[in-house]
Each structure stands twice: as structure tokens, then as C-alpha cells.
Design a protein around this motif. Structure first.
Motif, PDB file in Angstrom:
ATOM      1  N   LEU A  87       0.840  -1.203   0.000  1.00 29.23           N
ATOM      2  CA  LEU A  87       0.000   0.000   0.000  1.00 29.23           C
ATOM      3  C   LEU A  87       0.870   1.246   0.000  1.00 29.23           C
ATOM      4  N   ILE A  90       2.284   2.376  -3.313  1.00 27.63           N
ATOM      5  CA  ILE A  90       1.366   3.040  -4.248  1.00 27.63           C
ATOM      6  C   ILE A  90       0.911   4.383  -3.706  1.00 27.63           C
ATOM      7  N   ARG A  91       0.566   4.433  -2.410  1.00 28.24           N
ATOM      8  CA  ARG A  91      -0.117   5.616  -1.890  1.00 28.24           C
ATOM      9  C   ARG A  91       0.767   6.541  -1.067  1.00 28.24           C
ATOM     10  N   ILE A  99      -6.519   6.974   3.692  1.00 30.07           N
ATOM     11  CA  ILE A  99      -6.824   5.846   2.821  1.00 30.07           C
ATOM     12  C   ILE A  99      -8.335   5.814   2.673  1.00 30.07           C
TER      13      ILE A  99
END
Lengths: 104, 471
Positions: A87, A90-91, A99
Motif C-alpha cells: 500500500l 502506491i499511496r 486511505i
């Protein structure tokens, strides 16, 4: 030496459990939440070992259960951190309030 | 039974596990990743052929597992569910082709975990098998590497899931303290003459919280819509059926073997859970515009209907749960197979893409309509038989309020199921390109269609099969 009575262990475990649940619900950092869940799991271990010494019919079962829980918690954290890493790649965040793609 | 004697009864599971490792090796050494998928299907069929109907109750591995007709039923159900999931993944475009082999082998391990869930009669094994299935579910949810929504869903699933497992474990530890044993049968024996009744009630509440999470019952359902929406569609199809069905298996096993003496406490609790679950599921589903999210809420509501059978807790109710689970497996897997075919073409899951589907692909639209009718519980489909049984069990137990609320809920549900049908048949299409039906998906769709129609039109063999479990 006087043995520590069962109640003390149970209160200790209950306190750990409550702190863990509180932390898991309140923390925003995913790592913090995972740590809080570890607290819950360890509360369970304390309970199991305390019970296996006092009320159990077969004392070893509680201790074996505790060992299995430790191993399983390690596996869960391995999977958990893998997903957190994926995660993060990507973020670029590990805060739960950032999120928020899925809603409804 | 000791280990050497038990292994004789464990041959199908050993075969399945060997097959899972074989699939890992095929994935490693073969360029053609579909080969691993085909091998996995063959392994599942082989396992189903190897598993014979057990005679009586066989306690395996020093009583950690119980192999009886109940376990056998859920074993076949789990194998079927995983089989159809793999079949429908074979032509699912969103899967990255070089990771596909891994995907199939994970599903074989999943089948193994599901079977153990059905067979466990010991708190330790119940925990381990549930956790095994959960860890695999987290991984499969986040399987698509580049998809940040899937990753987000996986993280939510993981956090909620671990918290639920922790709460369930705490319940188990209290139960161990109250009764001094981890065996469900010993728990029942030990508890009935102990002074720890309040403690075991609290323990049971914790336990139900953990299991309620797995079946996405209402106060513990927050994870479900997000996870079902963002996971790869074939994984969603599996998650709405597999862990849920086996969660019910564990729940019924725990309640009926460990806690029949507390039934006067947990029956009203389950009636309440059932009402909450179906109402929240159905009311929220109305406003959804994404078909996966809509089916996610619908699957929460379906869990509510199944809980009705547990709340009644008589023989009709338990039979009803099994029949409902069977019908639900056919229906939901079928509906999601149709969604996979459509999303392969559309590239999204928005309801508006389904406009005019009846003209572009009459077969797909007709079969999706049939699955939706079955979810709504209308004859002549499988869903009707399932609903009939759970409703009649509630009425037998004089739970009229529950039955009435469930009936109102079914009407609400029909509204949003027919919304999809209306979009497919009455809204004009914007795009006329024909929709491709790859062979594996078509096969899965036809299999599920046959199941839904057979069970709806000729229910007696299915009912006789379920009756055989209780005799």
C-alpha cells in the motif's frame, strides 16, 4: 513464597485487552493499529497460561494454545506488513484517514 | 483415533494439499500459467471423487477433527465453490498473467483451510483454520499489484479481521478458563455443572463477535462492502460465498455442540442479529450504483436470512441453513460469473454500463436475471427453496416478528434486484459491440444456471441429501 492469585492475571489481561481494543479503534497509524492488535493477542496468551495453571483439566493444552497463537500472530503480522508495504508503495501513506478511496 | 489410523480418513485432504504444492511447482517451472489453473481444477475434482460419505462420526487426530456427514457436506460445498471460482478466474482479464499460477495454488490451500473449518471440533483447530482462511483472503483481496483500491480494501480487511480474531481469541481463552477444556463436547459437559455461567456467556458473546465478522453479520459488516467492491471480481465471488458458508458451519457447530444449554440466551440474540443484518444490507443496497457493491450489500442481507435459521435453531432451521447455503452458493457464484463476463468487456462495474444488455447479449442478461430472481427468492429458482425453509423454521418457533420483518425485507430486496433487470431490458444501449463469452466463463455460468434451475424445479434430491445429514 505466596503464588500470585488467578484474579491478578485476569485483571492484567483484561487491562491489556481493553488498551488493545482502544488503541485499535483510535490509532490512525496502521502500524500502531497492528501493535494494538498484538496487545490483544498477548492478553489472550496471559489468560490462557494463567488458566492452564489454575482451572484447567489438562494444563498443557492452554500453554500449547498460547504457543500456536504466538506463531499465528507472527504469520499474521508478516502478511499484514507485506500488505502495508504494498500500500505504501502506491499511496505513500500509512495513515488510515488518508486511505479513503472506497466509500458508500 | 491416533495419527496413523486417522490418515486413512484424511486421504482426500492430503491429496488436495499435495495438489496445491504441485500447482506451486507448475507455476514456477511452466511458462503457461493457465496450466496451473487447469491442474487445480483437476485436483479439486480428484479430491471430490476421493472423499467418500463417512459412516458415523469419526474423531480424527485425537479428537481435533470430526469427520461426519456434516463435515462431508461442507467439504463438497467448499470444493465446489473453489472449483467454480477457479473456473471463472481462468478467463478473468484483470488478473496479471504472470502471477496467475500463484492465484490458483492459493485457492487450493484455501479449499484445504475451508475443509478444516468444517471439521474442527476443538477451539485450537477452529482458531487455526479460521485464521488460515482469513490470511489467504487478505492476500487474495490485495492480489492485483497496481490497483490501489484493492490494496486499500486488503488493509481494511486485514485490520478489521485481525481485531475480530483477537476478540474471538479472548472469548476462547475465557471459555477455556470457565470449562478447563478446549474440546467443544467437553465444554458442554464441563459447563453445565460449573459456577462460571456468566463468564461463559461473556465468552460466547466475544466468540460470536469474531464469527459474526467472518459471515459479515450486521454490526460487524463494515469491511464487507469495501472489500467486495475492490477485490478482483472472482475473489469477491468466492469471499461472498466460501468463508461465509464455512463461518456458518463453525457457528452452528459451536452453538449446537458447545452451547445447547444456553440456547434460551443466544436464540433471541441471533434473531436480533438477523433482523439488523438483513435490514442494513437491504436498505443500503437500494442506493448503490456499482453492481459489485450492490451485490455486496445483498450478500450481507442474505447472511441475515440465513441467521434466521440459526435463530430458530430447530431441525427445519438447520436444514434450512444448509439448503439456503447450497442455493446461495449456486446463485451468487453465478451472478458474479455474469459480472465477470460483463466487466471483461466494459472494464468497469457501474450499473449504467449494463444498459441494454439484453439486446447485446440476450443469454447473459437472461441468466443474470435468473440469478437475481433467485437472490430475491422467487420461484422457480433455488433461492425460493432456501427462503421457504428458513421462513417456515422461524414460524414453527413462533418467531412471527422475525418472519414478518424478513418478508418486508424480501420485498425491499426485490426492488433493487429488479432495478438491475430494468436497466438491462428497458434502458436503451449506448454501445452495440457484442460481448465475448470465453469458454471457462460460459461453462461456469451454465453450471450455476443448471444448479439454480434444478434446485428450484426438482428440489427433492437436494432436500433428501440434506435430510440424510441429520438422520
Amino acid at each position: 513464597m505466596m503464588p500470585v492469585p488467578l484474579q491478578h492475571f485476569l485483571f492484567f489481561a483484561a487491562a491489556l485487552f481493553v488498551i488493545g481494543v482502544y488503541g485499535a479503534l483510535v490509532r490512525r497509524n496502521i502500524i500502531g493499529i497492528l501493535l494494538s492488535i498484538e496487545l490483544i493477542v498477548n492478553a489472550v496468551n496471559v489468560n490462557l497460561v494463567a488458566f492452564s495453571r489454575s482451572t484447567s483439566l489438562a494444563p498443557e493444552t492452554g500453554q500449547i494454545f498460547a504457543l500456536f497463537i504466538i506463531a499465528m500472530a507472527a504469520a499474521a503480522v508478516a502478511v499484514g506488513l507485506a500488505i502495508v508495504l504494498a500500500l505504501f508503495r502506491i499511496r505513500k501513506t500509512i495513515f488510515t484517514d488518508q486511505i479513503d478511496l472506497l466509500k458508500g | 483415533m491416533n495419527v496413523a489410523e486417522s490418515l486413512r480418513f484424511f486421504i482426500p485432504e492430503i491429496f488436495l494439499l499435495t495438489g496445491a504444492f504441485a500447482a506451486v511447482f507448475v507455476d514456477l517451472f511452466s511458462k503457461n500459467k493457465k496450466a496451473a489453473g487447469v491442474l487445480s481444477l483437476l485436483v479439486l475434482i480428484g479430491t471430490a471423487c476421493l472423499s467418500k460419505h463417512p459412516e458415523g462420526s469419526n474423531f480424527l487426530f485425537f479428537g481435533l477433527f470430526l469427520l461426519d456427514s456434516w463435515t462431508h457436506f461442507f467439504r463438497l460445498l467448499a470444493l465446489g465453490i473453489v472449483g467454480v471460482t477457479i473456473l471463472s478466474s481462468l478467463a478473468y482479464k484483470a488478473l496479471p498473467s504472470n502471477d496467475e499460477g500463484e492465484f490458483y495454488s492459493l485457492f487450493l490451500f484455501m479449499a484445504f483451510g475451508l475443509i478444516l473449518m468444517a471439521a474442527s471440533t476443538n477451539l485450537l483447530m477452529i482458531f487455526l483454520s479460521i485464521e488460515f482462511v482469513s490470511l489467504l483472503s487478505y492476500l487474495l483481496t490485495g492480489f492485483l499489484k497496481k490497483d490501489s483500491r484493492a490494496k486499500e480494501a486488503a488493509i481494511k480487511y486485514l485490520l478489521f479481521g485481525s481485531l475480530a480474531s483477537g476478540v474471538m481469541l479472548y472469548g476462547m481463552s475465557l471459555l477455556y478458563g470457565a470449562t478447563g477444556s478446549l474440546e467443544l463436547s467437553a465444554i458442554q459437559a464441563g459447563i453445565s455443572h460449573s459456577s462460571f455461567n456468566t463468564l461463559s456467556l461473556i465468552a460466547l458473546l466475544f466468540f460470536i463477535t469474531g464469527l459474526g465478522f467472518k459471515i459479515s453479520a450486521a454490526p460487524f459488516h463494515f469491511w464487507a462492502p469495501d472489500v467486495y467492491e475492490a477485490a478482483p471480481t472472482s475473489v469477491t465471488a468466492f469471499l461472498t460465498v466460501g468463508p461465509k458458508a464455512l463461518g456458518f458451519a463453525v457457528m452452528i457447530r459451536v452453538l449446537s455442540v458447545g452451547f445447547p444449554w444456553l440456547a434460551w440466551k443466544w436464540k433471541p440474540l441471533f434473531a436480533l442479529l438477523s433482523i439488523l443484518t438483513m435490514t442494513i444490507g437491504n436498505v443500503t443496497a437500494i442506493s448503490q450504483n456499482n453492481i459489485k457493491r450492490l451485490l455486496a450489500y445483498s450478500s450481507i442481507a442474505q447472511a441475515g436470512y440465513i441467521l434466521m435459521g440459526i435463530a430458530a435453531a430447530n431441525e427445519t432451521g438447520l436444514k434450512g441453513v444448509l439448503i439456503y447455503l447450497m442455493a446461495y452458493a449456486f446463485t451468487n457464484l453465478g451472478a458474479f460469473t455474469a459480472v465477470i463476463i460483463a466487466s471483461n468487456h466494459f472494464g468497469n462495474d457501474e450499473l449504467e454500463s449494463y444498459a441494454g444488455l439484453a439486446k447485446r447479449s440476450p443469454f447473459l442478461a437472461a441468466s443474470l436475471t435468473l440469478f437475481l430472481l433467485s437472490l430475491a427468492g422467487l420461484p422457480p429458482t433455488a433461492g425460493f427453496i432456501g427462503k421457504f425453509y428458513v421462513f417456515s423454521s422461524a414460524i414453527q418457533e413462533k418467531l412471527f416478528a422475525l418472519a414478518v420483518i424478513a418478508a418486508v425485507n424480501s420485498a425491499v430486496a426485490a426492488f433493487y434486484y429488479f432495478k438491475i433487470v430494468r436497466i438491462m431490458y428497458l434502458v436503451p444501449e449506448t454501445d452495440r459491440s457484442p460481448i465475448a463469452h470465453p469458454f471457462p466463463l460460459k461453462l461456469a455460468l451454465v453450471l450455476m444456471l443448471t444448479g439454480v434451475l434444478l434446485m428450484g424445479l426438482i428440489p427433492s434430491p437436494f432436500i433428501a441429501f440434506v435430510k440424510g445429514i441429520f438422520s
